[in-house]
Design an enzyme around this catalytic site. Structure first.
Site, PDB file in Angstrom:
ATOM      1  N   ARG A   1      10.968   7.397  -4.071  1.00 22.63           N
ATOM      2  CA  ARG A   1       9.906   6.588  -4.183  1.00 22.63           C
ATOM      3  C   ARG A   1      10.745   5.070  -3.999  1.00 22.63           C
ATOM      4  O   ARG A   1      11.811   4.662  -4.364  1.00 22.63           O
ATOM      5  CB  ARG A   1       9.762   6.644  -5.697  1.00 22.63           C
ATOM      6  CG  ARG A   1       8.578   7.627  -5.791  1.00 22.63           C
ATOM      7  CD  ARG A   1       7.226   7.222  -5.096  1.00 22.63           C
ATOM      8  NE  ARG A   1       6.345   8.531  -5.260  1.00 22.63           N
ATOM      9  CZ  ARG A   1       6.048   9.722  -4.585  1.00 22.63           C
ATOM     10  NH1 ARG A   1       6.878   9.967  -3.639  1.00 22.63           N
ATOM     11  NH2 ARG A   1       5.348  10.555  -5.010  1.00 22.63           N
TER      12      ARG A   1
ATOM     13  N   GLU B   1       3.967   0.032  -1.460  1.00 29.24           N
ATOM     14  CA  GLU B   1       3.116   0.691  -0.323  1.00 29.24           C
ATOM     15  C   GLU B   1       1.813   0.625  -0.413  1.00 29.24           C
ATOM     16  O   GLU B   1       1.272   0.459  -1.413  1.00 29.24           O
ATOM     17  CB  GLU B   1       3.560   2.269  -0.448  1.00 29.24           C
ATOM     18  CG  GLU B   1       4.514   2.684   0.460  1.00 29.24           C
ATOM     19  CD  GLU B   1       4.967   4.197   0.191  1.00 29.24           C
ATOM     20  OE1 GLU B   1       3.905   5.206   0.203  1.00 29.24           O
ATOM     21  OE2 GLU B   1       6.012   4.637  -0.015  1.00 29.24           O
TER      22      GLU B   1
ATOM     23  N   HIS C   1       6.108   6.764   5.040  1.00 29.70           N
ATOM     24  CA  HIS C   1       6.173   8.039   3.963  1.00 29.70           C
ATOM     25  C   HIS C   1       5.578   9.438   4.550  1.00 29.70           C
ATOM     26  O   HIS C   1       4.514   9.745   4.424  1.00 29.70           O
ATOM     27  CB  HIS C   1       5.043   7.475   2.673  1.00 29.70           C
ATOM     28  CG  HIS C   1       5.194   8.418   1.532  1.00 29.70           C
ATOM     29  ND1 HIS C   1       4.984   7.849   0.315  1.00 29.70           N
ATOM     30  CD2 HIS C   1       5.655   9.572   1.307  1.00 29.70           C
ATOM     31  CE1 HIS C   1       5.070   8.799  -0.689  1.00 29.70           C
ATOM     32  NE2 HIS C   1       5.562   9.849  -0.160  1.00 29.70           N
TER      33      HIS C   1
END
Ligand code: 8YV
Length: 328
Positions: A243, A272, A290
């Site tokens: 993350r 993000e 991602h």
């Protein structure tokens, strides 16, 4: 008489076989357009659903949960990480939360290795040179990267994915070091020939490559703070498939642009889908959107887990992947 089917609302488009099965089993509302839900649409879903199936792109915070419908009993997250959900508040309101661990471990570990190799060996840079017509012929001193064989890899977070990375990295000749809340079992440590560092600071200062593989929790937010990043050696490479919030992204971008560490391979970002603009301009980074678990197999297996969690919960049993805040 057929049993009443629970109202299940899915916030994003899922793989076809998963959607088909969800429709067979439940009174399912799909999102065929895959447009991420606005806060209003998400609130509407929370008010009407008995089961909500969100993804990382849905932020289910305490404010939203305080307005959830009485009928909402289960949030079956499509994803292993649950940092998009305020699990404690959900539980306090009698809502169970489940996730999809295990089925994306191998793919995420593969992507971690891809980023380690791509960063150390300048794979993306080289491919871009060729694609842009810039390959003028071989040269002894051109496009030199760094060897990974024999180097020290420091894994931050030695859970399922961290261990899967360690197994692969060991096969590539890397020496395995790790920082974790507690050491892994002696059997696993022996198998991986892994060295445990209780002090993250001390580990960071001695590694050639660092891989972030821990979940994002209040305890791991900016675990790799600007201060800690400064402990890295100038030739170090930092990779993150976990993350973005675990790393101080602005601090990292500053260090990379000043050449204070050699490179980074990032699949995830602090805000993000926004990415620190400094990172986008740097040659010594490999940036992915991602996609650590982005294989057909992972995404179908994740859907399968979601279905099993809903089914067992609706049948009155404890779902296999119930998330307990104490685990986080
Ligand atoms: C998922 C992930 O695709 O599962 C996770 O925690 O980071 C991703 O690989 C995403 O979270 C889906 O919600």
């Amino acid at each position: 008489m057929a049993a009443r089917k629970p109202k299940v609302i899915i916030t994003r488009k899922l793989p076809d076989p998963v959607e088909t099965r969800l429709r067979e089993l439940f009174d399912t509302e799909l999102n065929l357009s895959d447009e991420p839900m606005s806060p209003d649409a998400l609130l509407d879903a929370l008010q009407r659903a008995e089961v909500l199936v969100p993804t990382i792109t849905d932020r289910i915070d305490s404010r939203l949960l305080s307005r959830a419908g009485e009928g909402l009993k289960l949030i079956a997250n499509f994803g292993a990480g649950v940092d998009n959900i305020d699990v404690a508040t959900a539980n306090a309101r009698g809502i169970t939360v489940t996730n999809t661990p295990g089925v994306l471990t191998e793919d995420t570990a593969d992507m971690t290795m891809a980023l380690i190799l791509a960063s150390a060996r300048r794979v993306v840079e080289g491919a871009q040179v060729v694609q842009n017509g810039g390959f003028q012929g071989w040269s002894p001193t051109w496009m030199l990267g760094r060897r990974i064989y024999g180097k020290r890899l420091g894994i931050v977070g030695m859970g399922r994915i961290g261990q899967a990375v360690a197994k692969r990295a060991k096969a590539f000749g890397l020496q395995i070091h790790y920082h974790n809340r507690k050491p892994v079992s002696p059997r696993i440590a022996e198998e991986l020939e892994a060295t445990y560092w209780e002090s993250l600071d001390q580990m960071l200062a001695r590694m050639d490559v660092v891989s972030v593989n821990c979940p994002h929790t209040p305890a791991t937010f900016h675990l790799l703070s600007a201060r800690r990043l400064k402990l890295l050696q100038p030739h170090a490479i930092l990779v993150n498939t976990a993350r973005g919030e675990v790393i101080d992204e602005a601090g990292l971008a500053n260090m990379l642009s000043r050449g204070e560490i050699a490179g980074a391979g990032l699949d995830v970002y602090e805000h993000e889908p926004a990415i620190n603009p400094k990172l986008l301009k740097l040659p010594n980074v490999v940036l992915l959107p991602h996609m650590g678990s982005a294989t057909v197999e992972s995404r179908v297996d994740m859907g399968e887990k979601v279905i099993i969690n809903i089914k067992t919960f609706m049948d009155g049993h404890r779902p296999p992947d119930r998330v307990i805040p104490a685990m986080l």
